[in-house]
Design a protein around this motif. Structure first.
Motif, mmCIF file in Angstrom:
data_model
loop_
_atom_site.group_PDB
_atom_site.id
_atom_site.type_symbol
_atom_site.label_atom_id
_atom_site.label_comp_id
_atom_site.label_asym_id
_atom_site.label_seq_id
_atom_site.Cartn_x
_atom_site.Cartn_y
_atom_site.Cartn_z
ATOM 1 N N SER A 6 0.835 -1.201 0.000
ATOM 2 C CA SER A 6 0.000 0.000 0.000
ATOM 3 C C SER A 6 0.870 1.252 0.000
ATOM 4 O O SER A 6 2.026 1.235 0.433
ATOM 5 C CB SER A 6 -0.918 0.014 1.220
ATOM 6 O OG SER A 6 -0.185 0.365 2.379
ATOM 7 N N GLU A 7 0.305 2.316 -0.503
ATOM 8 C CA GLU A 7 1.006 3.606 -0.538
ATOM 9 C C GLU A 7 1.424 4.025 0.868
ATOM 10 O O GLU A 7 2.529 4.520 1.079
ATOM 11 C CB GLU A 7 0.094 4.659 -1.169
ATOM 12 C CG GLU A 7 0.759 5.960 -1.462
ATOM 13 C CD GLU A 7 1.617 5.933 -2.721
ATOM 14 O OE1 GLU A 7 2.338 6.914 -2.928
ATOM 15 O OE2 GLU A 7 1.563 4.956 -3.478
ATOM 16 N N LEU A 8 0.557 3.811 1.850
ATOM 17 C CA LEU A 8 0.880 4.154 3.229
ATOM 18 C C LEU A 8 2.061 3.333 3.723
ATOM 19 O O LEU A 8 2.971 3.856 4.366
ATOM 20 C CB LEU A 8 -0.337 3.936 4.139
ATOM 21 C CG LEU A 8 -0.121 4.215 5.626
ATOM 22 C CD1 LEU A 8 0.328 5.656 5.863
ATOM 23 C CD2 LEU A 8 -1.388 3.911 6.411
ATOM 24 N N ALA A 9 2.085 2.056 3.411
ATOM 25 C CA ALA A 9 3.189 1.194 3.834
ATOM 26 C C ALA A 9 4.508 1.628 3.196
ATOM 27 O O ALA A 9 5.562 1.606 3.836
ATOM 28 C CB ALA A 9 2.887 -0.260 3.504
ATOM 29 N N ALA A 107 12.350 17.511 7.208
ATOM 30 C CA ALA A 107 11.576 18.067 6.098
ATOM 31 C C ALA A 107 11.372 17.022 5.000
ATOM 32 O O ALA A 107 10.286 16.941 4.405
ATOM 33 C CB ALA A 107 12.270 19.306 5.536
ATOM 34 N N MET A 108 12.377 16.203 4.745
ATOM 35 C CA MET A 108 12.227 15.137 3.742
ATOM 36 C C MET A 108 11.231 14.096 4.239
ATOM 37 O O MET A 108 10.391 13.620 3.476
ATOM 38 C CB MET A 108 13.571 14.501 3.415
ATOM 39 C CG MET A 108 13.491 13.419 2.347
ATOM 40 S SD MET A 108 12.831 13.986 0.752
ATOM 41 C CE MET A 108 14.327 14.142 -0.186
ATOM 42 N N VAL A 109 11.301 13.760 5.520
ATOM 43 C CA VAL A 109 10.332 12.820 6.107
ATOM 44 C C VAL A 109 8.925 13.383 5.986
ATOM 45 O O VAL A 109 7.991 12.666 5.603
ATOM 46 C CB VAL A 109 10.699 12.503 7.579
ATOM 47 C CG1 VAL A 109 9.531 11.875 8.319
ATOM 48 C CG2 VAL A 109 11.927 11.612 7.645
ATOM 49 N N ASP A 114 3.549 13.014 3.386
ATOM 50 C CA ASP A 114 2.365 13.748 2.938
ATOM 51 C C ASP A 114 1.619 12.928 1.885
ATOM 52 O O ASP A 114 2.152 12.699 0.791
ATOM 53 C CB ASP A 114 2.788 15.090 2.344
ATOM 54 C CG ASP A 114 1.627 15.912 1.831
ATOM 55 O OD1 ASP A 114 0.451 15.469 1.912
ATOM 56 O OD2 ASP A 114 1.900 17.019 1.334
ATOM 57 N N PRO A 115 0.395 12.494 2.175
ATOM 58 C CA PRO A 115 -0.338 11.685 1.201
ATOM 59 C C PRO A 115 -0.650 12.436 -0.102
ATOM 60 O O PRO A 115 -0.943 11.824 -1.119
ATOM 61 C CB PRO A 115 -1.626 11.292 1.929
ATOM 62 C CG PRO A 115 -1.702 12.143 3.125
ATOM 63 C CD PRO A 115 -0.348 12.698 3.414
ATOM 64 N N GLN A 116 -0.536 13.762 -0.079
ATOM 65 C CA GLN A 116 -0.753 14.559 -1.294
ATOM 66 C C GLN A 116 0.492 14.623 -2.182
ATOM 67 O O GLN A 116 0.406 15.025 -3.342
ATOM 68 C CB GLN A 116 -1.190 15.983 -0.920
ATOM 69 C CG GLN A 116 -2.470 16.042 -0.112
ATOM 70 C CD GLN A 116 -3.633 15.371 -0.824
ATOM 71 O OE1 GLN A 116 -3.892 15.624 -1.990
ATOM 72 N NE2 GLN A 116 -4.327 14.480 -0.120
#
Length: 159
Positions: A6-9, A107-109, A114-116
């Motif tokens: 998944s994108e979240l994973a 900032a990179m994290v 950011d899901p967007q």
């Protein structure tokens, strides 16, 4: 059957590798408790000091971060613009560099979390780079140079 992460994973795994959580020494451990008088010493047989490695990490990470979020960003001249001029930090330079590195890493994290933020579409201002690729480059580059710092610390007798 094909299993798709998944994108979240994917984002969660990116955060872990960016923060150095896993198989490698984390950045925070590599820069902790180095005696001031050894930060600018180039050990026999080595090409750089721990300070030079720290500044190189900071500059490269900053450049990749800015490239990833600012289409107008102009990178330093390669390779000289990615390394400090001297072997040792100026007074206050060590902590300022550590703090800037940590702020840019955060900032990179934040960007990859950011899901967007699109991880997969190439940047219009690049040559095929994606946010996913740039995050992996940061993680890989940081891991390599943190390892270099550990080796230098061992050579200096302060690991």
């Amino acid at each position: 059957m094909l299993c798709v992460m998944s994108e979240l994973a994917v984002r969660e795994q990116l955060v872990k590798v960016l923060q150095g959580r896993g198989a490698h020494v984390p950045f925070e451990r590599a820069v902790a408790d180095i005696p001031e008088d050894r930060r600018g010493v180039v050990p026999e047989g080595a090409a750089t000091s721990v300070w030079q490695q720290l500044e190189h990490l900071r500059i490269a990470q900053w450049d990749i971060l800015e490239f990833s979020r600012d289409p107008a960003h102009i990178s330093p001249e390669f390779p000289h613009g990615y390394w400090p001029a001297g072997e040792a930090p100026a007074e206050g330079g060590w902590q300022a560099s550590v703090d800037r590195f940590l702020a840019d890493r955060a900032a990179m994290v934040e960007l990859v979390s950011d899901p967007q933020a699109d991880l997969h579409t190439p940047f219009a201002h690049g040559t095929g780079q994606t946010l996913l690729r740039e995050a992996l480059v940061v993680a890989d580059h940081n891991s390599y140079h943190v390892g270099q710092m550990v080796l230098l610390r061992r050579l200096l007798g302060c690991w």
